[in-house]
Design a protein around this motif. Structure first.
Motif, PDB file in Angstrom:
ATOM      1  N   ASN A   1       1.063  -1.397   0.176  1.00  9.63           N
ATOM      2  CA  ASN A   1      -0.103   0.064  -0.251  1.00  9.63           C
ATOM      3  C   ASN A   1       0.944   1.072  -0.036  1.00  9.63           C
ATOM      4  N   PRO A   2       0.990   2.293  -1.213  1.00 10.36           N
ATOM      5  CA  PRO A   2       0.364   1.710  -2.314  1.00 10.36           C
ATOM      6  C   PRO A   2       0.023   0.222  -3.143  1.00 10.36           C
TER       7      PRO A   2
ATOM      8  N   SER B   1       2.308  -2.405  -8.930  1.00 13.81           N
ATOM      9  CA  SER B   1       2.340  -3.267  -9.908  1.00 13.81           C
ATOM     10  C   SER B   1       2.375  -4.754  -9.094  1.00 13.81           C
ATOM     11  N   TRP B   2       2.579  -4.238  -7.862  1.00  9.91           N
ATOM     12  CA  TRP B   2       2.578  -5.679  -6.986  1.00  9.91           C
ATOM     13  C   TRP B   2       0.653  -5.822  -6.624  1.00  9.91           C
TER      14      TRP B   2
ATOM     15  N   GLU C   1       0.817  -4.212   7.876  1.00  7.46           N
ATOM     16  CA  GLU C   1       1.182  -2.838   7.627  1.00  7.46           C
ATOM     17  C   GLU C   1       1.529  -2.871   6.477  1.00  7.46           C
ATOM     18  N   SER C   2       1.266  -1.318   6.076  1.00  6.01           N
ATOM     19  CA  SER C   2       0.702  -0.758   4.902  1.00  6.01           C
ATOM     20  C   SER C   2       2.269  -0.710   4.526  1.00  6.01           C
ATOM     21  N   LEU C   3       3.290  -1.202   3.430  1.00  9.59           N
ATOM     22  CA  LEU C   3       4.098  -1.079   2.814  1.00  9.59           C
ATOM     23  C   LEU C   3       4.983  -0.465   2.025  1.00  9.59           C
ATOM     24  N   THR C   4       5.224  -0.088   0.763  1.00  2.00           N
ATOM     25  CA  THR C   4       6.003  -0.328   0.045  1.00  2.00           C
ATOM     26  C   THR C   4       7.039  -1.277  -0.340  1.00  2.00           C
TER      27      THR C   4
ATOM     28  N   THR D   1      11.284  -1.738  -0.123  1.00  2.00           N
ATOM     29  CA  THR D   1      12.271  -0.445  -0.356  1.00  2.00           C
ATOM     30  C   THR D   1      13.142  -0.536   1.583  1.00  2.00           C
ATOM     31  N   PRO D   2      14.000   0.106   1.917  1.00  7.75           N
ATOM     32  CA  PRO D   2      14.694   0.368   3.217  1.00  7.75           C
ATOM     33  C   PRO D   2      13.938   0.153   4.214  1.00  7.75           C
ATOM     34  N   GLU D   3      12.375   0.985   4.181  1.00  6.83           N
ATOM     35  CA  GLU D   3      11.925   1.247   5.496  1.00  6.83           C
ATOM     36  C   GLU D   3      11.030  -0.769   5.266  1.00  6.83           C
ATOM     37  N   PHE D   4      10.429  -1.590   4.333  1.00  4.72           N
ATOM     38  CA  PHE D   4      10.063  -2.607   4.011  1.00  4.72           C
ATOM     39  C   PHE D   4      11.366  -3.685   4.813  1.00  4.72           C
TER      40      PHE D   4
ATOM     41  N   GLY E   1      13.163  -2.990   6.619  1.00  7.35           N
ATOM     42  CA  GLY E   1      13.912  -2.414   8.204  1.00  7.35           C
ATOM     43  C   GLY E   1      13.033  -2.722   9.124  1.00  7.35           C
ATOM     44  N   GLU E   2      11.528  -3.239   8.757  1.00  2.00           N
ATOM     45  CA  GLU E   2      10.887  -3.512   9.070  1.00  2.00           C
ATOM     46  C   GLU E   2      10.785  -5.033   9.855  1.00  2.00           C
TER      47      GLU E   2
ATOM     48  N   ASP F   1      12.646   7.799   1.459  1.00  3.81           N
ATOM     49  CA  ASP F   1      11.796   7.000   2.443  1.00  3.81           C
ATOM     50  C   ASP F   1      12.688   6.149   4.331  1.00  3.81           C
ATOM     51  N   LEU F   2      13.427   6.567   4.325  1.00  2.63           N
ATOM     52  CA  LEU F   2      13.903   6.652   5.956  1.00  2.63           C
ATOM     53  C   LEU F   2      13.596   7.458   6.564  1.00  2.63           C
TER      54      LEU F   2
ATOM     55  N   ALA G   1       8.924   7.003   6.970  1.00  4.07           N
ATOM     56  CA  ALA G   1       9.312   5.172   7.067  1.00  4.07           C
ATOM     57  C   ALA G   1       8.175   5.754   8.332  1.00  4.07           C
ATOM     58  N   ARG G   2       7.113   5.045   9.231  1.00  2.69           N
ATOM     59  CA  ARG G   2       6.363   5.083   9.879  1.00  2.69           C
ATOM     60  C   ARG G   2       6.445   5.124  11.197  1.00  2.69           C
TER      61      ARG G   2
ATOM     62  N   ILE H   1       9.747   3.121  12.016  1.00  2.00           N
ATOM     63  CA  ILE H   1      11.501   3.358  12.173  1.00  2.00           C
ATOM     64  C   ILE H   1      11.832   4.024  11.856  1.00  2.00           C
TER      65      ILE H   1
ATOM     66  N   ARG I   1       1.711   7.798   7.791  1.00  2.00           N
ATOM     67  CA  ARG I   1       1.913   7.135   6.220  1.00  2.00           C
ATOM     68  C   ARG I   1       2.681   7.476   5.504  1.00  2.00           C
TER      69      ARG I   1
ATOM     70  N   PHE J   1       2.885   7.994   2.082  1.00  2.00           N
ATOM     71  CA  PHE J   1       3.790   7.429   0.413  1.00  2.00           C
ATOM     72  C   PHE J   1       1.840   6.516   0.429  1.00  2.00           C
ATOM     73  N   ALA J   2       1.265   6.267   1.321  1.00  2.00           N
ATOM     74  CA  ALA J   2       0.158   5.558   0.989  1.00  2.00           C
ATOM     75  C   ALA J   2      -1.186   6.529   1.404  1.00  2.00           C
TER      76      ALA J   2
ATOM     77  N   GLN K   1       5.695   4.836  -7.510  1.00  2.83           N
ATOM     78  CA  GLN K   1       5.605   3.868  -8.297  1.00  2.83           C
ATOM     79  C   GLN K   1       3.619   5.200  -9.409  1.00  2.83           C
TER      80      GLN K   1
ATOM     81  N   PRO L   1      -0.273   6.315  -4.358  1.00 12.37           N
ATOM     82  CA  PRO L   1      -1.223   5.835  -4.776  1.00 12.37           C
ATOM     83  C   PRO L   1      -3.033   6.587  -5.311  1.00 12.37           C
TER      84      PRO L   1
END
Lengths: 417, 295
Positions: free
Chosen positions: A186-187, A190-191, A238-241, A244-247, A249-250, B125-126, B129-130, B132, B149, B151-152, B238, B241
């Motif tokens: 989320n968003p 294409s995934w 958890e909504s994530l792209t 990504t590094p955030e992804f 990282g979590e 992005d970091l 990030a929500r 972290i 968040r 980006f969402a 991309q 949203p």
């Protein structure tokens, strides 16, 4: 004399432009230093070891890998095929985007070279690579779904999962401690379409009928969307792209307890979160509560084809056959990019029966359940449409039911299917 | 009949020949060809049939295309206003006589544009990030929970893209404004000070009017470049949203390369060109109006 020299110099400079433009492409028969004919292979995967093995085992050709993203491969290949020049001898693309190249009429007919190994593939993959009765490519891998999960977290909270409802119940408990059960795209990007497609597949569902008609009033789609919407809405996922590094990282921060994803992402996990080695385990995709049996969903996998611009198509096809249609080639594919074999006889090889220390000794191949053939049509448009509707659903602007109808209607309107 | 070529007159053309050949084949011909194919249906890379304005009509009926136009215009306006304001501010700061280590500041301000875009995207992005990220950690010090968040969010994502682009662009365009500032004679400020003008009045009545030629140049260049916005939203969102960060350039990419509809893609590119042209003409004409004293 001076003038003549000037003119000659200018002419040479002009001609050099054209000489520079005449790039070596598939149409070349350039000899490598060792006298072998070079064949260009476009891929995004780290398949160097497999290619090296093939280059060493025969004296005819040398496969030269050109690595780029699969989006770049699709874009460049589309232009090269239309232009009639610039295409590689061999290319790899995703199964979901393959039909547009297969149907272009610019693939080499590999039937004579590979027909004897076709029985080793499931019928859905045989259909995928066949166009007008000719075999246009072979599949080196498939990407069915499994569920990766954090064994330490599951053990601590006493979680046992059999069905998707179990997932939701466990998610309620984890949420109290700030842990999410699953990452949610989320968003969607294409995934989104692929992830929904994978979950649809785990319910024996599809977006399309086998002959390419949109399935309307698709109850399976609605149920999958309800599940995802609940995961986001209730804060269980958890909504994530993704990626990504955030992804990552979590994941590393222990915020994500499980991940229903295609098998190929096992390699991605190991690369991006090596410190979590031994904490993960793998189980089959859970069963939907309204279904009697659990199935693996289908993410996609890849196809390798030879273009009609190759000067040595038969030799190129032999390489494709080795990589995709022999046990030896499939083991190399498994070793180099963690490919799950598409060629079924490969599963008898001991390599595919070994456990993986990263996943606490679990063997990923043994966690794959039966799959339903998934049907891909006009995938570029489908991805964009589904991505948008999912985002609207996650934003609360569409209910799951409305999102399902909007997806069906928009795909039908835009693609005429 | 014998033709005599004057070598001295011909020599420059011979020297220009490599460039001209290159320009005609690789620059001009693609422009002409893409314009032509926007009116034709292609089959296997070749022109199949004339379809007139059909491609243009089709894209204007597509709500996603209309959304991408509005997104792009919104981005161009908001980004340019914020970025130019900041760039001028930074330039004035760097040019101020009371500031030391000017070169160091200039280098720091300019450095973001030299950084690789994927690296910048990772950093942003970091930051956002929500659970972290940097903002979470910072607010956590004060006991504030950050649960957004960006980006969402359909309204927030575009601001994340704008912020990232401003961060990259402000220092770069600051260099242009610095060049403009150094060309303003010091005597004007001295006279203004004698007349009792304060710093704000000096900036408003002297600096800004004399920066106008550079300002127009920056607006035109930045507008053209921001109409072509692609990398930042592509890496960060991309286009999502729900297409909230989908720009014209991304729509063009999707149409031409993902859907492989090159003739429709060509039509999109010419609509983009027209929009950029219109924005540039408006900027230049306003500058001319302003220079001739009209309001």
């Amino acid at each position: 004399m001076k003038k003549v020299l000037t003119v000659l110099l200018c002419m040479m400079l002009s001609l050099s432009l054209f000489a520079g433009g005449a790039k070596d492409t598939a149409a070349t028969e350039t000899a490598a230093d060792n006298g072998k004919t070079k064949l260009e292979f476009w891929t995004w995967l780290s398949s160097d070891d497999a290619i090296d093995a093939y280059n060493q085992m025969q004296d005819e050709v040398e496969i030269v890998k050109v690595q780029m993203s699969h989006a770049d491969i699709n874009a460049k290949l589309a232009i090269a095929l239309q232009a009639g020049t610039g295409a590689p001898d061999i290319y790899q693309t995703t199964q979901r985007y393959y039909p547009q190249f297969r149907d272009s009429g610019h693939m080499y007919d590999m039937t004579a070279v590979v027909s004897d190994v076709m029985d080793g593939y499931p019928s859905s993959l045989q259909d995928l690579v066949t166009y007008n009765g000719q075999i246009a490519g072979l599949t080196p891998d498939v990407s069915p779904s499994v569920m990766f999960y954090r064994a330490d977290i599951f053990e601590e909270y006493g979680i046992e999962i059999e069905t998707f409802n179990d997932l939701i119940e466990a998610a309620k408990i984890l949420k109290e401690d700030g842990i999410y059960m699953l990452p949610i795209f989320n968003p969607a990007g294409s995934w989104g379409a692929n992830a929904v497609g994978m979950l649809l597949g785990s319910r024996e569902g599809n977006y399309f009928t086998p002959d390419g008609k949109v399935i309307h009033d698709n109850e399976d789609l609605e149920i999958v969307l309800e599940f995802l919407d609940q995961m986001v809405d209730e804060g269980y996922g958890e909504s994530l792209t993704f990626f990504t590094p955030e992804f990552w990282g979590e994941f590393k921060a222990g915020k994500i307890a499980a991940w229903i994803m295609n098998t190929a992402e096992a390699a991605n996990l190991k690369t991006n979160a090596p410190e979590l080695s031994g904490k993960w385990k793998i189980m089959p995709t859970p069963r939907w509560d309204d279904k009697d049996t659990a199935l693996s969903g289908y993410w996609g996998g890849t196809v390798i084809s030879v273009t009609d611009q190759s000067k040595n198509p038969e030799e190129a096809a032999k390489f494709v056959k080795w990589l995709c249609g022999t046990v030896e080639g499939q083991v190399w594919a498994g070793k180099t990019w963690s490919a799950v074999p598409a060629y079924e006889p490969a599963y008898d090889d001991p390599f595919f029966q070994e456990g993986d220390p990263y996943f606490s000794g679990d063997n990923i191949y043994s966690m794959i359940l039966d799959t339903t053939p998934f049907h891909y049509f006009d995938w570029a448009s489908v991805e964009m449409i589904i991505g948008e509707k999912l985002d609207l659903m996650f934003a609360g602007q569409l209910s799951p039911e409305e999102a399902a109808r909007a997806i069906e209607d928009t795909i039908a309107a835009e693609t005429g299917r | 009949m014998k033709t005599h070529i004057d070598g001295r007159k011909a020599a420059p053309y011979f020297f220009l020949l490599p460039f001209l050949v290159f320009f005609l084949i690789f620059r001009l011909w693609p422009i002409v060809w893409s314009f032509l194919i926007s009116f034709f249906e292609l089959e296997d890379g070749s022109i199949a049939s004339f379809i007139g304005l059909s491609n243009y009509a089709t894209i204007f009926k597509d709500p996603t295309f209309i959304k991408s136009i509005w997104n792009t215009i919104y981005f161009v306006i908001v980004y340019n206003v914020i970025m130019i304001f900041l760039a001028i501010l930074l330039a004035v700061f760097c040019n101020s006589p009371i500031i030391g280590c000017k070169k160091a500041y200039r280098a720091v301000f300019f450095s973001p544009i030299a950084m690789s875009l994927p690296v910048v995207a990772v950093v942003f992005d970091l930051i956002f990030a929500r659970n972290i990220g940097f903002i979470t950690s910072l607010l956590g010090i004060f006991g504030v929970e950050y649960n957004y968040r960006i980006f969402a969010s359909m309204t927030g994502a575009v601001w994340a893209v704008i912020l990232m682009r401003v961060w990259r662009g402000a220092g770069y365009y600051c260099a242009y404004f610095l060049a403009g500032l150094t060309s303003i004679p010091e005597e004007l400020y001295e006279s203004a000070m004698i007349d009792g003008a304060n710093s704000f009045q000096q900036f408003w009545k002297i600096t800004l009017p004399l920066l106008k030629p550079m300002l127009v140049f920056v607006i035109i260049m930045s507008t053209i470049l921001s109409f072509q916005l692609f990398d930042e939203p592509w890496i960060l969102t991309q286009g999502g949203p729900a297409n909230s960060t989908l720009t014209l350039q991304m729509y063009l990419y999707q149409t031409s390369f993902l859907k492989q509809d090159f003739s429709k893609g060509a039509a999109v590119s010419y609509v983009m060109t027209l929009l950029m042209l219109a924005a540039s003409v408006v900027s230049v004409s306003r500058q001319k109006d302003s220079a001739s004293g009209r309001r």
